[in-house]
Design an enzyme around this catalytic site. Sequence first.
Site, PDB file in Angstrom:
ATOM      1  N   ARG A 336      -4.757  -5.061   3.812  1.00  0.00           N
ATOM      2  CA  ARG A 336      -3.930  -4.280   2.889  1.00  0.00           C
ATOM      3  C   ARG A 336      -4.415  -4.428   1.448  1.00  0.00           C
ATOM      4  O   ARG A 336      -4.257  -3.494   0.643  1.00  0.00           O
ATOM      5  CB  ARG A 336      -2.448  -4.662   3.010  1.00  0.00           C
ATOM      6  CG  ARG A 336      -1.530  -3.665   2.327  1.00  0.00           C
ATOM      7  CD  ARG A 336      -0.064  -3.962   2.589  1.00  0.00           C
ATOM      8  NE  ARG A 336       0.449  -3.346   3.799  1.00  0.00           N
ATOM      9  CZ  ARG A 336       1.067  -2.173   3.835  1.00  0.00           C
ATOM     10  NH1 ARG A 336       1.200  -1.457   2.725  1.00  0.00           N
ATOM     11  NH2 ARG A 336       1.539  -1.693   4.967  1.00  0.00           N
ATOM     12  N   GLU A 738       9.019  -3.481  -1.281  1.00  0.00           N
ATOM     13  CA  GLU A 738       7.786  -4.030  -1.855  1.00  0.00           C
ATOM     14  C   GLU A 738       7.207  -3.242  -3.021  1.00  0.00           C
ATOM     15  O   GLU A 738       6.718  -3.841  -3.981  1.00  0.00           O
ATOM     16  CB  GLU A 738       6.726  -4.138  -0.744  1.00  0.00           C
ATOM     17  CG  GLU A 738       7.045  -5.183   0.287  1.00  0.00           C
ATOM     18  CD  GLU A 738       6.062  -5.154   1.452  1.00  0.00           C
ATOM     19  OE1 GLU A 738       5.398  -6.167   1.687  1.00  0.00           O
ATOM     20  OE2 GLU A 738       5.956  -4.097   2.107  1.00  0.00           O
TER      21      GLU A 738
END
Length: 784
Positions: A336, A738
């Site tokens: 990621r 997030e």
Amino acid sequence: MTSPDAAKTAKKTAKKTAPAEPTEAVVGKAFAHDSAALHVSGRAIYIDDMAEPEGLLHVAPGFHKDAACGRIRSVDLSAVEAYPGVVRVLTAKDIPGRNDCSPSLGGDPILADGEIIFHGQVIFAVVAESREAARRAARLARIDIAAEKPVVTADDAIRAGTEDVLPEYTFTRKDAGQAIAASSHSLLDSFLIGGQEHFYLEGQVSMALPEENGGMLVHCSTQHPTEVQHCVAHMLHVDDALVTCECRRMGGGFGGKESQAAQWACLAALAAHVTGRPAKCRLDRDDDMIMTGKRHDFRVSSEAGFDDDGRLTAVNVEFDSRCGCSADLSMGVNDRTMFHADNAYFYPALRIHSRRLRTNTVSNTAFRGFGGPQGMVFAERMMETIALRTGRDALDVRKRNFYTRHRDTTPYGQQVTDNILPEIVGELERTSDYRARRERITAYNAASRVLKKGLSLTPVKFGISFTLTHLNQAAALVLAYTDGSVQLNHGGTEMGQGLYTKVAQVVAETFGIGLDKVRICATSTGKVPNTSPTAASSGTDLNGMAAKRAAEEIRDTISNLLARDWRIPKAKLVFRDGQVSGGTKSITFAEACSRAHQARLPLSATGYYATPEIHWDRAKATGRPFLYFAYGASCSEVTIDTMTGEMRVDRVDILHDVGKSLNPAIDMGQVEGAFVQGMGWLTTEELVFDDKGRLRTHAPSTYKIPCASDLPEEFNVALYESKGNKEDTIYRSKAVGEPPLMLGISVWTAIFNAVASLGGNAIPALDTPATPEAILHAIKSVRA
């Protein structure tokens, strides 16, 4: 600061706006968190607050106080066993099944056997009548380690040539090296990105209760009850069905309880299994910080090519990640980082390379953003450095590199089709008065010898979905009772983020009843099996849709019955305000449930949802790993003291995209809290390991998280007035857990901008976190 601190006298403001009221009765409204009153009154029940069963034992882990790696020569536990109140001391030989609590590739023993590979690794566990007795006894062990020199940092690992925890991985497009060589301008850069301690208010804790026929009930503060269930079952060598894991709420998680809650659950369950008595394991704060993983830290080395206007022609970047002693979740985290190394920008030619380095430190793990923030910090630093080299405003450089039509393919092959950043950034540029403030700051810096100001406006583009595709699924169990009340069960966990409240709103909306009629139940593997972790910002997307489908099945059952009895089309029935109405008839929802029961119809249903359209071929590095992107932007102004390195945040303006908000109050809180946590990671939260591999910042006295006085003097937060997610998500909302953390990057780039104002076009050697020492180092690098 050397001048009077305006923060002591200025009143902090918080201007907050939200989208217009939706048409739904419950969804979209600003309901309080379901546990808000319990939180502020101290009546919320966490695991350590639960009534302790008769005969409860307490478990304390034991480890070597100094060594980080080496062979275990001997372990003398005689003094531990003799301590008053000690019932049993557990070692690896007491484990009947698998001695591993890894979430992925193994290498995470529950109790060390034969060697230790990081400082703080658990070698034995004391089981005693009281927690104090267990902890005191644990200190009496005599452990002899044939200590070896530990590999502590990423640079140590590279120099030592240690085997990586995972293979290297690369994204490429065209020949980046050739494109950089042919560019009008190029730059080389290298800097460090620090890690971060989760610092959840409730530490790691589990309580295990033995049941008949080898069963085990585990109450665990975890983001992933199913993983705890699996680890405990494998350790005890029993079927998964014999183990139930339950979690009503956590006092914070932030990723630190996604994989690393399992070890402490296993120790509690092992103690319960061996003694036949219930057992609880709750870590002390210092032990918690020493024994659990952090956000991954990186050394980032890059080369970029660009034209006279600051538009990128190519990017070549190396991410060297300190993963720790095992794989844990490092594959997904580092992938990621690569997925978000572009942030909001198109790279015509690229090479994004990642190394996952093994060190003799606790295995790093998931943390809010899951590697994405580290990739974005690189992208935003690159924008600042290009602005320095071209003499242009950094916001203009950013805009020139935004994804646009025909420049809309990410490094991993996904097309960006929902880009609203130009609108968000344009609106924030106007509402924050960016251009006028930039002129004022330039004038201020020219006149001020010691104090310097910085200003930065940074965007956020964050992909939503698990990149491990099979995790993108959820189930829910909804039960309606004949009095019209409803019980809600799903696989998501509540760590303070408001997931339970949002999903309950969805169910209440579906039935047309008040939120007070929906009882939220603890997440339990005995109610909903095979759950995904509550992570990747997907909790509401997945569980909200699953719960909606379950509730719709019950609603359809009732609708079919009433449509037949009332002789009207099913489509004419309306569920709203606690009533079910159709034509000239109307009854309460409770009466409708009672009639369904009397007609011998089911009032329970399971709902299931799997995220559509996503796919990812990791070997070919191409696909659509994300269903959609969440966007946002933040503008931060800071003042630094060039003599001391001290810094204050003067003003922050945020505009963030949540689609059509399910609950504006909760979403606003998530944006504010995430920003502050991101700001803390990049400014004050410094992890320090010594050359022996020991964490020296393992308590609030030495590790500084942001506090109230660190908040900006002026803090303006708004939710973007969206027409709704283009994808068919739950009520067209977007994830919010997030993405806002990366808004804090604007504080760090504003510090970078302030240091750069000292003159010249030298790139400030500013690492993260930008502590006063780091700021002073950067100032010296520019002046040199």
